[in-house]
Design a protein around this motif. Structure first.
Motif, short mmCIF file in Angstrom:
data_model
loop_
_atom_site.label_atom_id
_atom_site.label_comp_id
_atom_site.label_asym_id
_atom_site.label_seq_id
_atom_site.Cartn_x
_atom_site.Cartn_y
_atom_site.Cartn_z
N SER A 84 61.65 75.81 20.53
CA SER A 84 60.42 74.84 21.94
C SER A 84 60.73 73.59 21.29
O SER A 84 62.15 72.79 20.74
CB SER A 84 59.57 75.38 21.33
OG SER A 84 58.49 75.40 22.09
N HIS A 85 59.21 72.89 21.54
CA HIS A 85 60.20 71.28 20.66
C HIS A 85 58.29 70.91 20.31
O HIS A 85 57.65 71.64 20.34
CB HIS A 85 59.95 70.43 22.31
CG HIS A 85 58.36 71.30 23.39
ND1 HIS A 85 57.65 70.25 23.26
CD2 HIS A 85 57.71 71.78 23.91
CE1 HIS A 85 56.44 70.95 24.49
NE2 HIS A 85 57.28 71.55 24.59
N ILE A 86 59.23 69.57 20.23
CA ILE A 86 57.69 68.68 19.10
C ILE A 86 57.09 67.28 19.33
O ILE A 86 56.17 67.31 19.23
CB ILE A 86 57.84 68.59 17.31
CG1 ILE A 86 59.02 67.46 17.49
CG2 ILE A 86 58.59 70.06 16.71
CD1 ILE A 86 59.60 67.91 15.99
N TYR A 95 48.95 72.14 20.53
CA TYR A 95 50.22 74.02 20.26
C TYR A 95 51.75 73.95 21.33
O TYR A 95 52.11 74.43 20.83
CB TYR A 95 48.75 74.97 20.70
CG TYR A 95 47.63 74.76 19.98
CD1 TYR A 95 47.59 75.58 18.72
CD2 TYR A 95 46.45 74.17 19.89
CE1 TYR A 95 46.71 75.69 18.12
CE2 TYR A 95 45.62 74.16 18.60
CZ TYR A 95 45.62 74.83 17.73
OH TYR A 95 44.60 75.17 17.11
N ASP A 96 50.93 72.90 22.53
CA ASP A 96 52.41 73.58 23.63
C ASP A 96 53.46 72.38 22.24
O ASP A 96 53.25 71.26 22.18
CB ASP A 96 51.59 72.37 24.30
CG ASP A 96 53.14 72.70 25.31
OD1 ASP A 96 54.24 72.66 25.45
OD2 ASP A 96 52.43 71.73 26.50
N GLY A 97 54.66 73.29 22.02
CA GLY A 97 55.78 72.62 21.92
C GLY A 97 55.75 73.01 20.12
O GLY A 97 56.51 74.19 19.96
N ASN A 129 62.38 65.57 23.40
CA ASN A 129 62.34 65.34 24.87
C ASN A 129 61.69 66.53 26.46
O ASN A 129 62.68 66.53 27.21
CB ASN A 129 63.23 64.36 26.31
CG ASN A 129 62.29 63.78 27.10
OD1 ASN A 129 61.24 62.77 26.81
ND2 ASN A 129 62.96 63.75 28.01
N GLU A 130 61.13 67.36 25.39
CA GLU A 130 61.22 68.69 26.98
C GLU A 130 59.73 67.85 27.80
O GLU A 130 60.30 68.71 28.52
CB GLU A 130 60.21 69.41 25.98
CG GLU A 130 60.43 71.15 26.35
CD GLU A 130 59.20 71.13 26.97
OE1 GLU A 130 59.10 71.43 28.46
OE2 GLU A 130 58.37 70.61 27.04
N GLU A 131 59.02 67.29 27.10
CA GLU A 131 57.62 67.02 28.04
C GLU A 131 58.22 66.40 29.55
O GLU A 131 57.28 66.73 29.93
CB GLU A 131 56.59 66.10 27.26
CG GLU A 131 56.22 67.51 26.34
CD GLU A 131 54.82 68.40 26.61
OE1 GLU A 131 55.64 68.69 27.89
OE2 GLU A 131 54.88 69.42 26.09
N LEU A 191 59.14 81.30 21.92
CA LEU A 191 57.59 81.20 21.83
C LEU A 191 55.99 80.08 22.03
O LEU A 191 56.58 79.32 21.95
CB LEU A 191 56.24 81.78 20.15
CG LEU A 191 55.05 82.12 20.00
CD1 LEU A 191 54.61 83.29 19.05
CD2 LEU A 191 54.63 80.81 19.70
N HIS A 192 55.32 80.38 23.04
CA HIS A 192 54.35 79.33 23.68
C HIS A 192 53.57 79.59 24.12
O HIS A 192 53.20 80.20 24.35
CB HIS A 192 55.05 78.69 25.04
CG HIS A 192 55.08 77.21 25.85
ND1 HIS A 192 54.18 76.51 25.92
CD2 HIS A 192 56.20 75.99 25.08
CE1 HIS A 192 54.15 75.54 25.98
NE2 HIS A 192 55.06 74.78 25.50
N ILE A 193 52.61 78.33 24.34
CA ILE A 193 51.50 79.08 24.55
C ILE A 193 50.87 78.79 25.87
O ILE A 193 51.69 78.83 26.85
CB ILE A 193 50.03 77.59 24.30
CG1 ILE A 193 50.26 76.11 25.28
CG2 ILE A 193 50.03 77.77 23.22
CD1 ILE A 193 49.61 75.67 24.88
ZN LIG Z 1 55.46 72.94 26.03
#
Ligand SMILES: [Zn+2]
Length: 413
Positions: A84-86, A95-97, A129-131, A191-193
């Motif tokens: 996922s991403h930070i 929580y997102d990422g 840079n996922e977002e 896993l993601h919200i």
């Molecule tokens: Zn995300």
């Protein structure tokens, strides 16, 4: 019996990691500002790399700054990758990422605790840079990895201050040398919200994600006649904003009439000259439409054509409508989805099948190898805000599901 004893993840250790990483870029109201390739992102990455090395992972950084930590398997086979991403949006949530990354780390740690050596290697990935909050498009680094975005194009993308992505990567010390290309994968699991209300509404702690909905983006320019708001009688006006207003409500009506899972949004509207005493002469606006069925999106586009045509004719204004971006429905791999369902069942987590309405790195990873996702609930369905929250009981179920699904996939051929 607690889920922890059954399946081996350590809830307390996971909770502490969430708190610790969540302090980097923490906002006073409990959220997170850790925008991609800023000092906060660097500190978050440094902590993750330290934790990954402490867990015995072989860490490598690729040309897009994606971080990979590999745990060897019993055989030299393609890995099961968790990721996922930070990075976060400004004043986003914690929580997102990062939850997906930390549940992945907990999976690795739990494998160590229980001295489990899986058949396939297990890899933890952190995508750059996922977002898309600083550099557009979103998910740019998994996009390069999947071969959907050229490395040179990604490097030359600039933020609003004119800084190139490649220079920002170099500045924080994460311009790696590993080629950013598709690599053989046993499976990719994220896993993601949820970022929507369904799991919470139904009291379920795990979403078994079947795929990511299709997306259609259109842009519309409306050309009316700019004129004085006083001396111009109503009967001779050609007001671009009046046509736009009708289109905004018309776009919502498309979703109402076609029903099902279709969602439609006008999210951006620019008015010229946007002053109190002039009739608006020009409008540009965006239309975002999403649905799991590509046929429905096609029908929705035709409805949009009709809505725009009718509204502009009524007001006597010219327009240009362009459908410029389309992502088809991304179905996840049946064997990965089945592994997630088996895992959720074994954990005893109340689960349901669900679709993702938002894009994730998993969307691009699905072009590389068999991919799936696990959702955990978002309180009030909210995300990308400081109020973003997932209860620890649900996180424990989600993490245990990830752990078992990885174990399952990493043992099969
Ligand atoms: Zn995300």
């Amino acid at each position: 019996m607690s889920a922890q004893r059954e399946v081996g993840i350590d809830r307390k250790r996971l909770e502490q990691s969430i708190d610790e990483l969540g302090r980097i870029g923490a906002t006073p109201r409990g959220g997170l500002t850790r925008v991609a390739l800023t000092d906060e992102d660097k500190r978050g990455r440094d902590l993750m790399v330290r934790w990954m090395r402490d867990a015995g992972l072989r860490v490598s950084i690729d040309q897009m700054g994606n971080i990979f930590g590999e745990r060897a398997g019993r055989e030299p086979l393609p890995p099961v990758m968790m990721g996922s991403h930070i990075d976060s949006v400004p004043t986003g949530g914690k929580y997102d990422g990062q939850l997906g990354v930390l549940c992945g780390l907990e999976t690795i740690r739990a494998l160590d605790t229980h001295r489990i050596r899986t058949r396939h290697p297990v890899t933890l990935a952190i995508f750059t840079n996922e977002e898309g909050a600083r550099f557009q498009p979103a998910m740019i680094a998994s996009g390069v990895m999947a071969g959907k975005i050229a490395l040179e194009d990604a490097y030359n993308v600039r933020d609003k201050d004119g800084i190139r992505l490649v220079d920002a990567l170099e500045r924080i010390g994460y311009l790696g040398s590993e080629p950013c290309v598709p690599r053989p994968l046993r499976a990719y699991l994220e896993l993601h919200i949820e970022q929507g209300p369904f799991l919470e509404e139904e009291g379920r702690s795990v979403g078994v994600v079947d795929g990511i909905v299709g997306i259609s983006w259109s842009r519309l320019s409306i050309h009316g006649v700019q004129d004085h708001a006083g001396p111009t009688p109503m009967r001779i006006r050609h007001d671009a904003l009046v046509a736009a207003a009708e289109i905004v409500t018309g776009v919502r009506t498309i979703a109402k009439e076609l029903g099902g899972d279709l969602v439609t949004t006008v999210g951006n509207l620019v008015v010229h000259p946007n002053i109190p005493n002039a009739i608006p002469g020009k409008i540009t606006l965006s239309i975002d439409m999403r649905d799991p069925r590509d046929e429905t999106l096609e029908v929705a586009r035709r409805c949009l054509d009709a809505v725009v045509k009718a509204a502009c004719e009524r007001e006597g204004v010219r327009y240009e409508l362009e459908h410029y971006w389309r992502v088809p429905f991304t179905p996840f791999a049946p064997d990965v989805v089945a592994a997630v369902e088996r895992a959720a069942t074994a954990v005893g987590a109340p689960f349901r099948h669900i679709l993702s309405g938002a894009g994730h790195d998993a969307q691009y990873m699905a072009a590389i190898g068999p991919t799936g996702m696990i959702f955990v609930p978002s309180r009030d369905g909210r995300s990308h805000c400081e109020e973003e929250f997932t209860p620890m009981d649900d996180i424990e179920h989600g993490a245990a599901t990830l752990f078992l699904a990885v174990l399952d996939l990493a043992e099969r051929v």
